[in-house]
Design a protein around this motif. Structure first.
Motif, mmCIF file in Angstrom:
data_model
loop_
_atom_site.group_PDB
_atom_site.id
_atom_site.type_symbol
_atom_site.label_atom_id
_atom_site.label_comp_id
_atom_site.label_asym_id
_atom_site.label_seq_id
_atom_site.Cartn_x
_atom_site.Cartn_y
_atom_site.Cartn_z
ATOM 1 N N ALA A 15 8.076 12.961 11.363
ATOM 2 C CA ALA A 15 8.958 11.888 11.838
ATOM 3 C C ALA A 15 8.176 10.875 12.667
ATOM 4 O O ALA A 15 8.402 9.658 12.556
ATOM 5 C CB ALA A 15 10.101 12.479 12.663
ATOM 6 N N THR A 16 7.237 11.356 13.477
ATOM 7 C CA THR A 16 6.430 10.451 14.296
ATOM 8 C C THR A 16 5.491 9.625 13.428
ATOM 9 O O THR A 16 5.313 8.423 13.650
ATOM 10 C CB THR A 16 5.621 11.241 15.333
ATOM 11 N N LEU A 17 4.892 10.264 12.435
ATOM 12 C CA LEU A 17 3.994 9.542 11.529
ATOM 13 C C LEU A 17 4.752 8.443 10.786
ATOM 14 O O LEU A 17 4.264 7.301 10.669
ATOM 15 C CB LEU A 17 3.362 10.525 10.546
ATOM 16 N N LEU A 18 5.933 8.752 10.288
ATOM 17 C CA LEU A 18 6.738 7.742 9.604
ATOM 18 C C LEU A 18 7.122 6.610 10.558
ATOM 19 O O LEU A 18 7.172 5.443 10.177
ATOM 20 C CB LEU A 18 7.993 8.385 9.013
ATOM 21 N N GLN A 19 7.381 6.981 11.811
ATOM 22 C CA GLN A 19 7.719 5.994 12.839
ATOM 23 C C GLN A 19 6.523 5.065 13.120
ATOM 24 O O GLN A 19 6.713 3.879 13.427
ATOM 25 C CB GLN A 19 8.113 6.746 14.111
ATOM 26 N N MET A 20 5.296 5.597 12.991
ATOM 27 C CA MET A 20 4.094 4.844 13.360
ATOM 28 C C MET A 20 3.457 4.089 12.192
ATOM 29 O O MET A 20 2.606 3.229 12.412
ATOM 30 C CB MET A 20 3.049 5.781 13.974
ATOM 31 N N LEU A 21 3.830 4.414 10.959
ATOM 32 C CA LEU A 21 3.229 3.725 9.828
ATOM 33 C C LEU A 21 3.562 2.233 9.858
ATOM 34 O O LEU A 21 4.685 1.848 10.196
ATOM 35 C CB LEU A 21 3.735 4.320 8.507
ATOM 36 N N PRO A 22 2.615 1.373 9.496
ATOM 37 C CA PRO A 22 2.932 -0.058 9.379
ATOM 38 C C PRO A 22 4.088 -0.261 8.403
ATOM 39 O O PRO A 22 4.213 0.469 7.407
ATOM 40 C CB PRO A 22 1.633 -0.664 8.841
ATOM 41 N N PRO A 23 4.941 -1.240 8.646
ATOM 42 C CA PRO A 23 6.157 -1.406 7.832
ATOM 43 C C PRO A 23 5.889 -1.739 6.369
ATOM 44 O O PRO A 23 6.761 -1.498 5.521
ATOM 45 C CB PRO A 23 6.900 -2.547 8.531
ATOM 46 N N ASP A 24 4.702 -2.265 6.054
ATOM 47 C CA ASP A 24 4.424 -2.619 4.663
ATOM 48 C C ASP A 24 3.760 -1.478 3.892
ATOM 49 O O ASP A 24 3.329 -1.661 2.759
ATOM 50 C CB ASP A 24 3.553 -3.880 4.593
ATOM 51 N N VAL A 25 3.670 -0.296 4.504
ATOM 52 C CA VAL A 25 3.113 0.878 3.831
ATOM 53 C C VAL A 25 4.252 1.754 3.314
ATOM 54 O O VAL A 25 5.184 2.078 4.048
ATOM 55 C CB VAL A 25 2.221 1.694 4.787
ATOM 56 N N MET B 202 0.836 -1.196 0.000
ATOM 57 C CA MET B 202 0.000 0.000 0.000
ATOM 58 C C MET B 202 0.869 1.244 0.000
ATOM 59 O O MET B 202 1.917 1.285 0.643
ATOM 60 C CB MET B 202 -0.929 0.000 1.222
ATOM 61 N N ARG B 203 0.438 2.262 -0.741
ATOM 62 C CA ARG B 203 1.111 3.555 -0.763
ATOM 63 C C ARG B 203 0.198 4.591 -0.106
ATOM 64 O O ARG B 203 -1.007 4.637 -0.379
ATOM 65 C CB ARG B 203 1.419 3.985 -2.200
#
Length: 344
Positions: A21-31, A1-2
């Motif tokens: 930075a927090t959002l990138l830290q919290m995104l699921p790894p497959d996104v 998913m993008r």
């Protein structure tokens, strides 16, 4: 998913970069994140992400069509006090994403103030069309409840941002007091003069080293450079563009005096006593929620001695948030991550 991430990114604002930075830290790894930025080259370099100019129409449309989800990535995007254009920019992107059938998320939002009927109508329509919504303060939650829009309420996501130590601070004298001021009409020359006099008295009384931390060079650095020469040799201005380092700068700081919302959040999360100088309702909300002492800048005392004595008393007798309270805020901030996992 993008997922296409939209916020006030790439504009040199430490608080908004911390949200990204927090959002990138919290995104699921497959996104796979795709970021709209005011400086896409710098955003790509710093975070290792695909990034496009937020104001370039065709690249933005192409990015939207290439993604499966669209995320408003934190902050007060839907407000019409500092800008009448801003809510139409962000609201227009959200409406377009919803028309294209993307999953849409309003993440970590602080809503308002919304004083104009058109922007209030647009905000209500945007939030109602979102797949998921999370907000960061009770006032925003109450507004969505009045509108009948399901949402979750959790502390600002930046509470959960992982911080990094700043090596060059290890050799600086202690105790330390951090200061973050920004350019604003309410910070008049007279008020800045009184604050500077009070800061000098505070430094004399506490023998503290003053750490000036501009969160946005274009708004904060000039003020820091005006103040520092008056603080003798016991001060330093440090500009940190990495939000994790910026948060880490508050480690080992005994007291922080701040105008910017995220300077107070970062300081409090690092077990630092905080004193607020509010220029915006979002700062007042934080002061109310966490019982942080301070003044609205419009009500700042004219007497520099009263300001300094208030600061000295707080330095000597004030308390930082308890470790239990900090841990609770951090844990609850991860509700924003759970929302992302549910939908992505």
């Amino acid at each position: 998913m993008r997922a296409l991430l939209s916020g006030y990114y790439g504009k040199g604002n430490g608080g908004d970069e911390a949200l990204l930075a927090t959002l990138l830290q919290m995104l699921p790894p497959d996104v796979t994140p795709v970021v709209l930025s005011g400086n896409p080259e710098e955003t790509s370099r710093r975070y290792g992400v695909e990034s496009y100019n937020r104001m370039a129409l065709f690249p933005v449309l192409k990015a939207l069509r290439s993604c499966d989800a669209f995320i408003w990535g934190g902050g007060s995007l839907m407000q019409d006090v500092t800008s009448r254009i801003s809510p139409f920019y962000y609201g227009g992107l959200m409406a377009l994403a919803q028309m294209l059938g993307l999953k849409t998320v309003a993440w970590g939002q602080g809503i308002g103030p919304l004083v104009h009927p058109q922007t209030r109508w647009l905000a209500r329509r945007n939030f109602a069309g979102c797949t998921k919504v999370s907000v960061r303060d009770r006032s925003s939650s109450a507004l969505l409840s009045d509108w009948g829009i399901p949402h979750i309420l959790a502390p600002d996501p930046v509470w959960a941002l992982e911080s990094k130590p700043v090596p060059e601070l290890a050799d600086l004298p202690t105790p330390r007091i951090a200061l973050t001021l920004r350019n604003h009409p309410h910070l008049t020359p007279k008020r800045l003069t009184n604050l500077t006099r009070a800061l000098i008295d505070l430094q004399t009384a506490t023998q503290a080293f003053i750490l000036l931390l501009p969160f946005q060079k274009s708004e904060d650095l000039e003020i820091a450079e005006q103040i520092q020469p008056q603080l003798k040799n016991s001060s330093q201005t440090i500009c940190l563009e990495d939000p994790q380092l910026l948060k880490g700068a508050f480690r080992g700081v005994d007291m922080a005096i701040g105008m910017r919302l995220h300077s107070l959040i970062m300081a409090a999360s690092e077990n630092c006593r905080c004193f607020a100088l509010s220029y915006d309702p979002k700062v007042n909300r934080l002061m109310e929620n966490l019982a942080i002492p301070g003044w609205d800048l419009k009500d700042l005392p004219d007497d520099a001695n009263l300001i300094s004595q208030t600061w000295i008393d707080y330095y000597q007798h004030g308390q930082a948030l308890s470790s239990e309270k900090i841990q609770s805020l951090l844990n609850n901030a991860f509700l924003h991550r759970e929302l992302l996992r549910e939908i992505l």
